[in-house]
Design a protein around this motif. Structure first.
Motif, PDB file in Angstrom:
ATOM      1  N   ARG A 151       1.150   9.366  -5.579  1.00 55.66           N
ATOM      2  CA  ARG A 151       1.415  10.745  -5.169  1.00 55.66           C
ATOM      3  C   ARG A 151       2.423  11.404  -6.106  1.00 55.66           C
ATOM      4  NH1 ARG A 151       1.687  11.443   0.942  1.00 55.66           N
ATOM      5  NH2 ARG A 151      -0.542  11.106   0.619  1.00 55.66           N
ATOM      6  N   ALA A 152       3.475  10.676  -6.479  1.00 57.37           N
ATOM      7  CA  ALA A 152       4.474  11.227  -7.405  1.00 57.37           C
ATOM      8  C   ALA A 152       3.827  11.551  -8.745  1.00 57.37           C
ATOM      9  CB  ALA A 152       5.629  10.248  -7.579  1.00 57.37           C
ATOM     10  N   ARG A 153       3.031  10.631  -9.262  1.00 58.41           N
ATOM     11  CA  ARG A 153       2.390  10.841 -10.566  1.00 58.41           C
ATOM     12  C   ARG A 153       1.356  11.973 -10.518  1.00 58.41           C
ATOM     13  NH1 ARG A 153       3.513   7.288 -14.461  1.00 58.41           N
ATOM     14  NH2 ARG A 153       4.695   5.430 -13.877  1.00 58.41           N
ATOM     15  N   GLU A 154       0.579  12.029  -9.464  1.00 56.01           N
ATOM     16  CA  GLU A 154      -0.452  13.058  -9.379  1.00 56.01           C
ATOM     17  C   GLU A 154       0.154  14.447  -9.201  1.00 56.01           C
ATOM     18  OE1 GLU A 154      -3.435  11.611  -6.606  1.00 56.01           O
ATOM     19  OE2 GLU A 154      -3.599   9.760  -7.764  1.00 56.01           O
ATOM     20  N   HIS A 155       1.248  14.539  -8.462  1.00 57.03           N
ATOM     21  CA  HIS A 155       1.934  15.828  -8.352  1.00 57.03           C
ATOM     22  C   HIS A 155       2.601  16.209  -9.672  1.00 57.03           C
ATOM     23  CE1 HIS A 155       1.406  17.510  -4.394  1.00 57.03           C
ATOM     24  NE2 HIS A 155       1.561  16.318  -3.848  1.00 57.03           N
ATOM     25  N   ALA A 156       3.066  15.238 -10.437  1.00 56.46           N
ATOM     26  CA  ALA A 156       3.607  15.539 -11.770  1.00 56.46           C
ATOM     27  C   ALA A 156       2.504  16.125 -12.652  1.00 56.46           C
ATOM     28  CB  ALA A 156       4.217  14.290 -12.400  1.00 56.46           C
TER      29      ALA A 156
ATOM     30  N   ASP B  88       0.836  -1.206   0.000  1.00 57.43           N
ATOM     31  CA  ASP B  88       0.000   0.000   0.000  1.00 57.43           C
ATOM     32  C   ASP B  88       0.870   1.254   0.000  1.00 57.43           C
ATOM     33  OD1 ASP B  88      -2.289  -1.571   0.040  1.00 57.43           O
ATOM     34  OD2 ASP B  88      -2.544  -1.418   2.225  1.00 57.43           O
ATOM     35  N   LEU B  89       1.992   1.205   0.718  1.00 57.85           N
ATOM     36  CA  LEU B  89       2.922   2.328   0.745  1.00 57.85           C
ATOM     37  C   LEU B  89       3.517   2.569  -0.643  1.00 57.85           C
ATOM     38  CD1 LEU B  89       4.292   4.448   2.574  1.00 57.85           C
ATOM     39  CD2 LEU B  89       6.121   2.765   2.946  1.00 57.85           C
ATOM     40  N   LYS B  90       3.842   1.495  -1.334  1.00 57.37           N
ATOM     41  CA  LYS B  90       4.377   1.591  -2.693  1.00 57.37           C
ATOM     42  C   LYS B  90       3.352   2.237  -3.622  1.00 57.37           C
ATOM     43  CE  LYS B  90       6.001  -1.290  -6.499  1.00 57.37           C
ATOM     44  NZ  LYS B  90       6.253  -2.653  -6.955  1.00 57.37           N
ATOM     45  N   VAL B  91       2.107   1.797  -3.549  1.00 56.22           N
ATOM     46  CA  VAL B  91       1.042   2.352  -4.382  1.00 56.22           C
ATOM     47  C   VAL B  91       0.858   3.834  -4.070  1.00 56.22           C
ATOM     48  CG1 VAL B  91      -1.454   2.287  -4.834  1.00 56.22           C
ATOM     49  CG2 VAL B  91      -0.132   0.159  -4.750  1.00 56.22           C
ATOM     50  N   LEU B  92       0.849   4.190  -2.799  1.00 63.45           N
ATOM     51  CA  LEU B  92       0.707   5.583  -2.393  1.00 63.45           C
ATOM     52  C   LEU B  92       1.848   6.428  -2.957  1.00 63.45           C
ATOM     53  CD1 LEU B  92      -0.546   7.903  -0.776  1.00 63.45           C
ATOM     54  CD2 LEU B  92       0.744   7.076   1.211  1.00 63.45           C
ATOM     55  N   ALA B  93       3.079   5.947  -2.822  1.00 60.25           N
ATOM     56  CA  ALA B  93       4.240   6.706  -3.303  1.00 60.25           C
ATOM     57  C   ALA B  93       4.166   6.923  -4.812  1.00 60.25           C
ATOM     58  CB  ALA B  93       5.529   5.977  -2.918  1.00 60.25           C
TER      59      ALA B  93
END
Length: 152
Positions: free
Chosen positions: A116-121, A108-113
């Motif tokens: 979050r990286a993609r959505e901020h991009a 779940d942490l991997k999916v979140l990371a």
């Protein structure tokens, strides 16, 4: 457009690679300069260097602070440094932190990371290329990496 990506070796997921992939999928006229540093407290100066010496128009600073109290203090210090670097350079630095204790399960942490990286991009693309699209989202409860909560 020149985009700086700075990330850390302390993170348990390659958030920089996810952000770069998303940027390349959503814009064509980009030059991306990536720097990797040991931890989140190294991000502010690296972001400032990317702006001042590499002439980046905007920077994403990605990190994954650990779950200990000292990690939270370091994350706060890094965040304050990133704010100061923005004020010194008059350029946006998008702080993209995933705190290791946001999820209990490593998958779940991997999916979140990654999310979050993609959505901020995607936010970066909107900020720089489509500011009216970003403005339309004001007050809508958008969250990066987690489900949106909606407006009040």
């Amino acid at each position: 457009m020149r985009i700086g990506i700075c990330d850390t070796t302390f993170a348990r997921f390659d958030m920089g690679a996810a952000a770069i992939d998303e940027l390349k999928n959503n814009a064509t006229d980009l030059t991306i300069i990536r720097q990797t540093v040991p931890g989140v407290k190294d991000l502010p100066v690296t972001a400032k260097i990317l702006i001042e010496e590499e002439n980046c128009d905007i920077v994403m600073a990605l990190g994954m602070p650990g779950p200990m109290e000292k990690d939270k203090v370091c994350a706060h210090e890094a965040s304050t440094g990133l704010i100061n670097a923005q004020l010194m350079t008059n350029k946006h630095i998008l702080e993209v932190f995933v705190h290791e204790d946001e999820e209990d399960n490593p998958e779940d942490l991997k999916v979140l990371a990654e999310n979050r990286a993609r959505e901020h991009a995607k936010n970066l693309i909107k900020m720089m290329y489509h500011p009216k699209a970003m403005r339309k989202e004001a007050g809508t409860g958008v969250r990066e990496g987690k489900p949106n909560v909606g407006p009040l």
